[in-house]
Design a protein around this motif. Sequence first.
Motif, PDB file in Angstrom:
ATOM      1  N   VAL A 124       0.855  -1.190   0.000  1.00 33.99           N
ATOM      2  CA  VAL A 124       0.000   0.000   0.000  1.00 33.99           C
ATOM      3  C   VAL A 124       0.891   1.240   0.000  1.00 33.99           C
ATOM      4  O   VAL A 124       1.767   1.392   0.848  1.00 33.99           O
ATOM      5  N   THR A 125       0.669   2.117  -0.965  1.00 29.85           N
ATOM      6  CA  THR A 125       1.435   3.361  -1.070  1.00 29.85           C
ATOM      7  C   THR A 125       0.486   4.539  -1.205  1.00 29.85           C
ATOM      8  O   THR A 125      -0.726   4.366  -1.381  1.00 29.85           O
ATOM      9  N   GLU A 126       1.041   5.739  -1.134  1.00 33.47           N
ATOM     10  CA  GLU A 126       0.232   6.926  -1.396  1.00 33.47           C
ATOM     11  C   GLU A 126      -0.350   6.835  -2.806  1.00 33.47           C
ATOM     12  O   GLU A 126       0.261   6.263  -3.714  1.00 33.47           O
ATOM     13  N   TYR A 127      -1.541   7.401  -2.982  1.00 34.69           N
ATOM     14  CA  TYR A 127      -2.176   7.409  -4.301  1.00 34.69           C
ATOM     15  C   TYR A 127      -1.709   8.640  -5.071  1.00 34.69           C
ATOM     16  O   TYR A 127      -1.802   9.759  -4.583  1.00 34.69           O
ATOM     17  N   MET A 128      -1.182   8.407  -6.254  1.00 33.20           N
ATOM     18  CA  MET A 128      -0.652   9.495  -7.075  1.00 33.20           C
ATOM     19  C   MET A 128      -1.703   9.885  -8.112  1.00 33.20           C
ATOM     20  O   MET A 128      -1.853   9.251  -9.163  1.00 33.20           O
ATOM     21  N   SER A 129      -2.453  10.929  -7.801  1.00 34.35           N
ATOM     22  CA  SER A 129      -3.627  11.288  -8.601  1.00 34.35           C
ATOM     23  C   SER A 129      -3.284  11.756 -10.004  1.00 34.35           C
ATOM     24  O   SER A 129      -4.128  11.726 -10.897  1.00 34.35           O
ATOM     25  N   GLY A 130      -2.031  12.185 -10.236  1.00 32.93           N
ATOM     26  CA  GLY A 130      -1.660  12.673 -11.567  1.00 32.93           C
ATOM     27  C   GLY A 130      -1.335  11.572 -12.556  1.00 32.93           C
ATOM     28  O   GLY A 130      -1.138  11.850 -13.744  1.00 32.93           O
ATOM     29  N   GLY A 131      -1.279  10.329 -12.090  1.00 36.02           N
ATOM     30  CA  GLY A 131      -0.973   9.213 -12.988  1.00 36.02           C
ATOM     31  C   GLY A 131       0.510   9.164 -13.341  1.00 36.02           C
ATOM     32  O   GLY A 131       1.339   9.863 -12.772  1.00 36.02           O
ATOM     33  N   SER A 132       0.825   8.328 -14.315  1.00 35.90           N
ATOM     34  CA  SER A 132       2.231   8.155 -14.693  1.00 35.90           C
ATOM     35  C   SER A 132       2.639   9.119 -15.800  1.00 35.90           C
ATOM     36  O   SER A 132       1.809   9.582 -16.593  1.00 35.90           O
ATOM     37  N   ASP A 192      14.686  -0.521 -12.992  1.00 34.22           N
ATOM     38  CA  ASP A 192      13.596  -0.470 -13.972  1.00 34.22           C
ATOM     39  C   ASP A 192      13.072   0.955 -14.099  1.00 34.22           C
ATOM     40  O   ASP A 192      11.866   1.198 -14.100  1.00 34.22           O
ATOM     41  N   LEU A 193      13.999   1.898 -14.224  1.00 35.91           N
ATOM     42  CA  LEU A 193      13.621   3.303 -14.343  1.00 35.91           C
ATOM     43  C   LEU A 193      13.097   3.577 -15.748  1.00 35.91           C
ATOM     44  O   LEU A 193      13.802   3.387 -16.737  1.00 35.91           O
ATOM     45  N   LYS A 194      11.853   4.008 -15.822  1.00 32.57           N
ATOM     46  CA  LYS A 194      11.209   4.334 -17.103  1.00 32.57           C
ATOM     47  C   LYS A 194      10.016   5.232 -16.807  1.00 32.57           C
ATOM     48  O   LYS A 194       9.609   5.386 -15.649  1.00 32.57           O
ATOM     49  N   ALA A 195       9.437   5.832 -17.856  1.00 34.23           N
ATOM     50  CA  ALA A 195       8.366   6.812 -17.669  1.00 34.23           C
ATOM     51  C   ALA A 195       7.149   6.215 -16.970  1.00 34.23           C
ATOM     52  O   ALA A 195       6.449   6.900 -16.222  1.00 34.23           O
ATOM     53  N   ALA A 196       6.894   4.917 -17.189  1.00 35.02           N
ATOM     54  CA  ALA A 196       5.732   4.270 -16.566  1.00 35.02           C
ATOM     55  C   ALA A 196       5.878   4.174 -15.058  1.00 35.02           C
ATOM     56  O   ALA A 196       4.886   4.040 -14.339  1.00 35.02           O
ATOM     57  N   ASN A 197       7.119   4.238 -14.557  1.00 33.09           N
ATOM     58  CA  ASN A 197       7.361   4.136 -13.116  1.00 33.09           C
ATOM     59  C   ASN A 197       7.630   5.496 -12.470  1.00 33.09           C
ATOM     60  O   ASN A 197       8.112   5.564 -11.344  1.00 33.09           O
ATOM     61  N   LEU A 198       7.312   6.561 -13.196  1.00 31.36           N
ATOM     62  CA  LEU A 198       7.390   7.913 -12.663  1.00 31.36           C
ATOM     63  C   LEU A 198       5.974   8.437 -12.507  1.00 31.36           C
ATOM     64  O   LEU A 198       5.228   8.522 -13.489  1.00 31.36           O
ATOM     65  N   LEU A 199       5.589   8.766 -11.294  1.00 34.43           N
ATOM     66  CA  LEU A 199       4.204   9.120 -10.998  1.00 34.43           C
ATOM     67  C   LEU A 199       4.101  10.559 -10.522  1.00 34.43           C
ATOM     68  O   LEU A 199       5.006  11.082  -9.872  1.00 34.43           O
ATOM     69  N   MET A 200       2.958  11.193 -10.831  1.00 37.29           N
ATOM     70  CA  MET A 200       2.755  12.607 -10.502  1.00 37.29           C
ATOM     71  C   MET A 200       1.663  12.746  -9.449  1.00 37.29           C
ATOM     72  O   MET A 200       0.612  12.112  -9.555  1.00 37.29           O
ATOM     73  N   ASP A 201       1.914  13.593  -8.427  1.00 38.21           N
ATOM     74  CA  ASP A 201       0.901  13.805  -7.399  1.00 38.21           C
ATOM     75  C   ASP A 201       0.071  15.043  -7.722  1.00 38.21           C
ATOM     76  O   ASP A 201       0.236  15.678  -8.769  1.00 38.21           O
ATOM     77  N   GLU A 202      -0.813  15.399  -6.820  1.00 40.74           N
ATOM     78  CA  GLU A 202      -1.734  16.514  -7.073  1.00 40.74           C
ATOM     79  C   GLU A 202      -1.030  17.859  -7.084  1.00 40.74           C
ATOM     80  O   GLU A 202      -1.572  18.853  -7.572  1.00 40.74           O
ATOM     81  N   ASN A 203       0.190  17.919  -6.548  1.00 33.84           N
ATOM     82  CA  ASN A 203       0.971  19.157  -6.579  1.00 33.84           C
ATOM     83  C   ASN A 203       1.923  19.217  -7.765  1.00 33.84           C
ATOM     84  O   ASN A 203       2.802  20.070  -7.824  1.00 33.84           O
ATOM     85  N   GLU A 204       1.774  18.266  -8.697  1.00 32.40           N
ATOM     86  CA  GLU A 204       2.610  18.157  -9.894  1.00 32.40           C
ATOM     87  C   GLU A 204       4.067  17.845  -9.551  1.00 32.40           C
ATOM     88  O   GLU A 204       4.987  18.203 -10.287  1.00 32.40           O
ATOM     89  N   VAL A 205       4.259  17.196  -8.402  1.00 32.97           N
ATOM     90  CA  VAL A 205       5.578  16.690  -8.030  1.00 32.97           C
ATOM     91  C   VAL A 205       5.710  15.282  -8.598  1.00 32.97           C
ATOM     92  O   VAL A 205       4.787  14.469  -8.494  1.00 32.97           O
TER      93      VAL A 205
END
Length: 523
Positions: free
Chosen positions: A330-338, A378-391
Amino acid sequence: MVMGDNESSCGSRELESSPPNTRLQRKKLEVYNEVLRRLKEAHHPDAHDSAFDDQLWAHFNRLPARYAMDVNLERAEDVLTHKRLLHLARDPANRPAFEVRLVQVLPASDGNSGDSVHSRSPRRGSVHPPPAFGSSPNLEALALEVSKSEVQDGDSGVNTSTIFPRPMHEITFSTDDKPKLLSQLTCLLAEVGLNIQEAHAFSTADGYSLDVFVVDGWPFEEVEQLRTAIEKEVLKIEQLSCHIDGTDVWEIDPQYLKFESKVASGSYGDLYKGTYCSQEVAIKILKAERLNTELQKEFAQEVYIMRKVRHKNVVQFIGACTRPPNLCIVTEYMSGGSVYDYLHKQKGSFKLPALLKVAIDVSKGMNYLHQNNIIHRDLKAANLLMDENEVVKVGDFGVARVKAQTGVMTAETGTYRWMAPEVIEHKPYDHKADVFSFGVVLWELLTGKLPYEYLTPLQAAVGVVQKGLRPTIPKHTHPKLAELLERCWQQDPTLRPDFSEVTEILKQISKELILAQPSVKSA
């Protein structure tokens, strides 16, 4: 930020001439201006300070845009309470800073009146403010659940039924934002005998939390006893956190997990959006039918790694269920998606300043991992997630590994299109394999294209190893960025920069861009 020509005496702000990034940003500005106007018209003491306008704007900017969407404009002074609590939370001695008050929640008289629930008169002899964030339909429905007491009418001698709404309180906490914080606070309230009927949880951009709960279950309207009871439970939590064994502190009871929508599905597991003790979370659950010794070992490794890390550019670990067959993380939910979905499914793009911000976020997160001897692999764009603050945060540690004592590792892993040549060839490798992958991600941010899109993954892997194949850098790329790309995907890992150097290069490019532009204070 540019002020309008017809700026009001309240110091209202306007959006700069360029369009706003999002609808939420425009709404945030509107709410800020309205709150400022109301506080000044009410002659609130704080509003007389010459720096107040900027301080209030800074408060809204610390919090996600949905804070402005949720705040109750009829209670503009509540914004100042939130601002004060966040300020108090800066001092560890004050944490958690909290406020307790009685609130009035009454349902509308009928569905056609159009009146706000907060415009209705409260019951006789009890005048209390509404909740800071308004009341949801669920909260209004709850207000109808009342107890009826038979009272004797002194004049007529007739028994009449008088309705008394149950007491409801609003409790606002602010402290440093940390894993499992929301679940700890909800458990704290449960220990006091309170039932949470509505919760609003916000994380600030600088690592603090603002959590607002509307509760019932406390039988008295006065708040001092309730405040004392909460203080006692806070002390218990602090004592418990000092003595509890770290191996158990992350274990999650599955009964507190609520699954909502499925976000993604893979051969070994599924990813869901859900809640854990009222907190929005992402739940990665392994498929029971695919469980074997190797997969359980991978799962244990991922939990072990995620427990070790805590950084604003790494997806925050909340906890895990580690008892088969209910294996989940269970992790924080990243509302901005990948970032991958943004680029390739939504067909979005990053202008250079935004691209540099994303790249710096990723580089900082990766530098932190490497400093803690963790190779992502396994660093790739699919494993980079954005939060509601665009971080942007680095996520998915399914194949990550703690670096061996020898400093090198073996075995193929990751995804071919982003994979370093030494990993593809099954040669020993170290943290510089992640730097190669970062170079490919940087190119992906720059072009919005899939690396080697005209080749199959296997063809791309052969080309990278045998022919020195690399993605084509666009002609008009900033020279220093092009140079960084070339360095990141050098065939010889020792020639690639560390992420500490990568971060500094990206910051320098960003600084040069800012200096080259006219000075404009952004809204």
